[in-house]
Design a protein around this motif. Sequence first.
Motif, PDB file in Angstrom:
ATOM      1  N   THR A  42      36.364  34.923 -25.404  1.00  0.00           N
ATOM      2  CA  THR A  42      37.284  34.223 -24.502  1.00  0.00           C
ATOM      3  C   THR A  42      36.490  33.238 -23.639  1.00  0.00           C
ATOM      4  OG1 THR A  42      37.041  35.798 -22.680  1.00  0.00           O
ATOM      5  CG2 THR A  42      38.679  36.310 -24.392  1.00  0.00           C
ATOM      6  N   PRO A  43      37.130  32.193 -23.125  1.00  0.00           N
ATOM      7  CA  PRO A  43      36.431  31.262 -22.226  1.00  0.00           C
ATOM      8  C   PRO A  43      35.851  31.967 -21.002  1.00  0.00           C
ATOM      9  CG  PRO A  43      38.508  30.309 -22.967  1.00  0.00           C
ATOM     10  CD  PRO A  43      38.501  31.742 -23.441  1.00  0.00           C
ATOM     11  N   GLU A  44      36.592  32.950 -20.477  1.00  0.00           N
ATOM     12  CA  GLU A  44      36.100  33.675 -19.305  1.00  0.00           C
ATOM     13  C   GLU A  44      34.856  34.485 -19.650  1.00  0.00           C
ATOM     14  OE1 GLU A  44      40.285  32.643 -19.080  1.00  0.00           O
ATOM     15  OE2 GLU A  44      39.182  33.867 -20.539  1.00  0.00           O
ATOM     16  N   GLY A  45      34.873  35.115 -20.828  1.00  0.00           N
ATOM     17  CA  GLY A  45      33.715  35.902 -21.253  1.00  0.00           C
ATOM     18  C   GLY A  45      32.503  35.034 -21.513  1.00  0.00           C
ATOM     19  N   ALA A  46      32.721  33.854 -22.090  1.00  0.00           N
ATOM     20  CA  ALA A  46      31.622  32.926 -22.322  1.00  0.00           C
ATOM     21  C   ALA A  46      31.001  32.472 -21.005  1.00  0.00           C
ATOM     22  CB  ALA A  46      32.110  31.724 -23.122  1.00  0.00           C
ATOM     23  N   ARG A  51      26.550  32.769 -17.023  1.00  0.00           N
ATOM     24  CA  ARG A  51      26.091  33.032 -15.655  1.00  0.00           C
ATOM     25  C   ARG A  51      25.068  34.155 -15.618  1.00  0.00           C
ATOM     26  NH1 ARG A  51      32.029  32.660 -12.673  1.00  0.00           N
ATOM     27  NH2 ARG A  51      32.119  30.360 -12.559  1.00  0.00           N
ATOM     28  N   LEU A  52      25.275  35.189 -16.441  1.00  0.00           N
ATOM     29  CA  LEU A  52      24.321  36.292 -16.489  1.00  0.00           C
ATOM     30  C   LEU A  52      22.971  35.793 -17.005  1.00  0.00           C
ATOM     31  CD1 LEU A  52      24.549  39.383 -15.870  1.00  0.00           C
ATOM     32  CD2 LEU A  52      24.705  39.715 -18.338  1.00  0.00           C
ATOM     33  N   PHE A  53      23.009  34.942 -18.012  1.00  0.00           N
ATOM     34  CA  PHE A  53      21.775  34.387 -18.559  1.00  0.00           C
ATOM     35  C   PHE A  53      21.062  33.522 -17.513  1.00  0.00           C
ATOM     36  CE2 PHE A  53      19.050  31.755 -21.142  1.00  0.00           C
ATOM     37  CZ  PHE A  53      18.630  32.605 -22.156  1.00  0.00           C
ATOM     38  N   GLU A  54      21.806  32.668 -16.842  1.00  0.00           N
ATOM     39  CA  GLU A  54      21.206  31.798 -15.831  1.00  0.00           C
ATOM     40  C   GLU A  54      20.611  32.601 -14.684  1.00  0.00           C
ATOM     41  OE1 GLU A  54      24.451  29.298 -14.798  1.00  0.00           O
ATOM     42  OE2 GLU A  54      24.051  27.825 -16.402  1.00  0.00           O
ATOM     43  N   GLU A  55      21.248  33.732 -14.358  1.00  0.00           N
ATOM     44  CA  GLU A  55      20.756  34.553 -13.253  1.00  0.00           C
ATOM     45  C   GLU A  55      19.474  35.282 -13.613  1.00  0.00           C
ATOM     46  OE1 GLU A  55      22.108  38.480 -10.600  1.00  0.00           O
ATOM     47  OE2 GLU A  55      23.541  37.542 -11.995  1.00  0.00           O
ATOM     48  N   PHE A  79      26.783  33.259 -28.185  1.00  0.00           N
ATOM     49  CA  PHE A  79      26.083  34.241 -29.005  1.00  0.00           C
ATOM     50  C   PHE A  79      24.595  34.270 -28.683  1.00  0.00           C
ATOM     51  CE2 PHE A  79      23.641  35.344 -32.811  1.00  0.00           C
ATOM     52  CZ  PHE A  79      24.140  36.610 -33.067  1.00  0.00           C
ATOM     53  N   LEU A  80      23.979  33.115 -28.509  1.00  0.00           N
ATOM     54  CA  LEU A  80      22.533  33.064 -28.294  1.00  0.00           C
ATOM     55  C   LEU A  80      22.109  33.593 -26.934  1.00  0.00           C
ATOM     56  CD1 LEU A  80      21.599  29.636 -29.939  1.00  0.00           C
ATOM     57  CD2 LEU A  80      21.261  31.933 -30.861  1.00  0.00           C
ATOM     58  N   THR A  81      23.039  33.738 -25.988  1.00  0.00           N
ATOM     59  CA  THR A  81      22.682  34.415 -24.731  1.00  0.00           C
ATOM     60  C   THR A  81      22.434  35.891 -24.968  1.00  0.00           C
ATOM     61  OG1 THR A  81      24.949  35.032 -24.073  1.00  0.00           O
ATOM     62  CG2 THR A  81      24.142  32.835 -23.395  1.00  0.00           C
ATOM     63  N   MET A  82      23.056  36.438 -25.999  1.00  0.00           N
ATOM     64  CA  MET A  82      23.030  37.878 -26.302  1.00  0.00           C
ATOM     65  C   MET A  82      23.471  38.716 -25.110  1.00  0.00           C
ATOM     66  SD  MET A  82      19.822  38.477 -28.856  1.00  0.00           S
ATOM     67  CE  MET A  82      19.033  36.972 -29.429  1.00  0.00           C
ATOM     68  N   ALA A  83      24.354  38.138 -24.329  1.00  0.00           N
ATOM     69  CA  ALA A  83      24.923  38.852 -23.185  1.00  0.00           C
ATOM     70  C   ALA A  83      26.373  39.213 -23.427  1.00  0.00           C
ATOM     71  CB  ALA A  83      24.808  37.989 -21.926  1.00  0.00           C
ATOM     72  N   ALA A  84      26.850  39.017 -24.661  1.00  0.00           N
ATOM     73  CA  ALA A  84      28.239  39.345 -24.972  1.00  0.00           C
ATOM     74  C   ALA A  84      28.362  39.735 -26.442  1.00  0.00           C
ATOM     75  CB  ALA A  84      29.148  38.161 -24.660  1.00  0.00           C
ATOM     76  N   PRO A 187      19.791  43.705 -16.675  1.00  0.00           N
ATOM     77  CA  PRO A 187      20.772  44.647 -17.216  1.00  0.00           C
ATOM     78  C   PRO A 187      20.733  44.656 -18.744  1.00  0.00           C
ATOM     79  CG  PRO A 187      21.873  42.645 -16.497  1.00  0.00           C
ATOM     80  CD  PRO A 187      20.430  42.502 -16.100  1.00  0.00           C
ATOM     81  N   VAL A 188      20.740  45.853 -19.325  1.00  0.00           N
ATOM     82  CA  VAL A 188      20.734  45.979 -20.784  1.00  0.00           C
ATOM     83  C   VAL A 188      22.007  46.687 -21.217  1.00  0.00           C
ATOM     84  CG1 VAL A 188      18.232  45.936 -20.983  1.00  0.00           C
ATOM     85  CG2 VAL A 188      19.398  48.126 -20.714  1.00  0.00           C
ATOM     86  N   ALA A 189      22.490  46.330 -22.406  1.00  0.00           N
ATOM     87  CA  ALA A 189      23.822  46.756 -22.817  1.00  0.00           C
ATOM     88  C   ALA A 189      23.871  48.162 -23.390  1.00  0.00           C
ATOM     89  CB  ALA A 189      24.387  45.766 -23.837  1.00  0.00           C
TER      90      ALA A 189
END
Length: 319
Positions: A42-46, A51-55, A79-84, A187-189
């Motif tokens: 979703t756009p919100e999830g992206a 933001r998590l990656f930038e932080e 996908f390349l952020t690997m945060a979702a 944070p790790v998933a």
Amino acid sequence: MSHYVKTFHAIEIGDGGDGRWAEHVRPAMVGAEDWLTEEGRTPEGATRARRLFEEHMPELVAPLDRLAGQLTSPRARTFLTMAAVRPFFSGCTQIGREGALLRNYDFAPEHCEGTIVSSRFLLPVIGMQEAGWGLLDGMNNAGLAVSLTFGGRFVHGRGFAMPMVLRYLLETCRTVDEALDRLRTIPVAIPQNVTLVDPGRTVTVHVGPDIPLTETPDRCASNHQHLPVSDEQERATRTRTRLAAAQAAGIDVTAMLRPPLYQCAYDEWLGTVYTAHYRPAEGRVAYHWPGESWEHSFAGFSPGSRTVTLGLAEGSGDR
């Protein structure tokens, strides 16, 4: 037992901007967005992933954008952020001692990318690539080596897939202590065990979405953490048996290439796909399979491909 034939590739990609990385990963990225979580599509999830990656990984924002800009998928950047990404679980055994890191990566062969990459995003790094530009294990030219194993607990939270975390540690850290300081804040998933080695120190830690970073009393890991291992889990993964074998063997490639450390349950996603032996102070790594090895270094990286047979000969004690 099933035998598998798998081709591994070794490529140099520099900073990722000259097209070599994109040419190699484009076929593998077809369908990669299927690994995104429902929220990540979703756009919100992206936006949250970005933001998590930038932080937590601001130093890698420019390389991320450089890579994503070469891919056609509108969700490649997320996908390349690997945060979702959806959780995935593997086997693996690893040990660090006396400045060396030795590990078996156990997974389904057809789902392991099998690409050894020499890169120079921030620091020169060599490692086994996964999920576009993440790393299952690797080293940098400062003398730091890291690798991961699944922590054995099926919990999932908001955070990064560990291959991205290993990439970040090798791009930004020069020592185990520096890497630990950074790892405590990321944070790790899913639950993971990480072994870190530099010329002066070796540490294995447990991390996860529900626990703080915890150093283990020994310097090796298989697929469990702080909770007792049930008999069912041990029958399925032999995690306690493998940990004891690694502790007893130490840095011994031959031991890694035979049971119980070498696993052949490929149809159960628990077969050994490769053995990696990192000597980060020397800037050298050798990847091993039964009857075959392939060595690389910062001074002499060897692009090309190797086709190997996975599995052990009948009667060698494999399950």
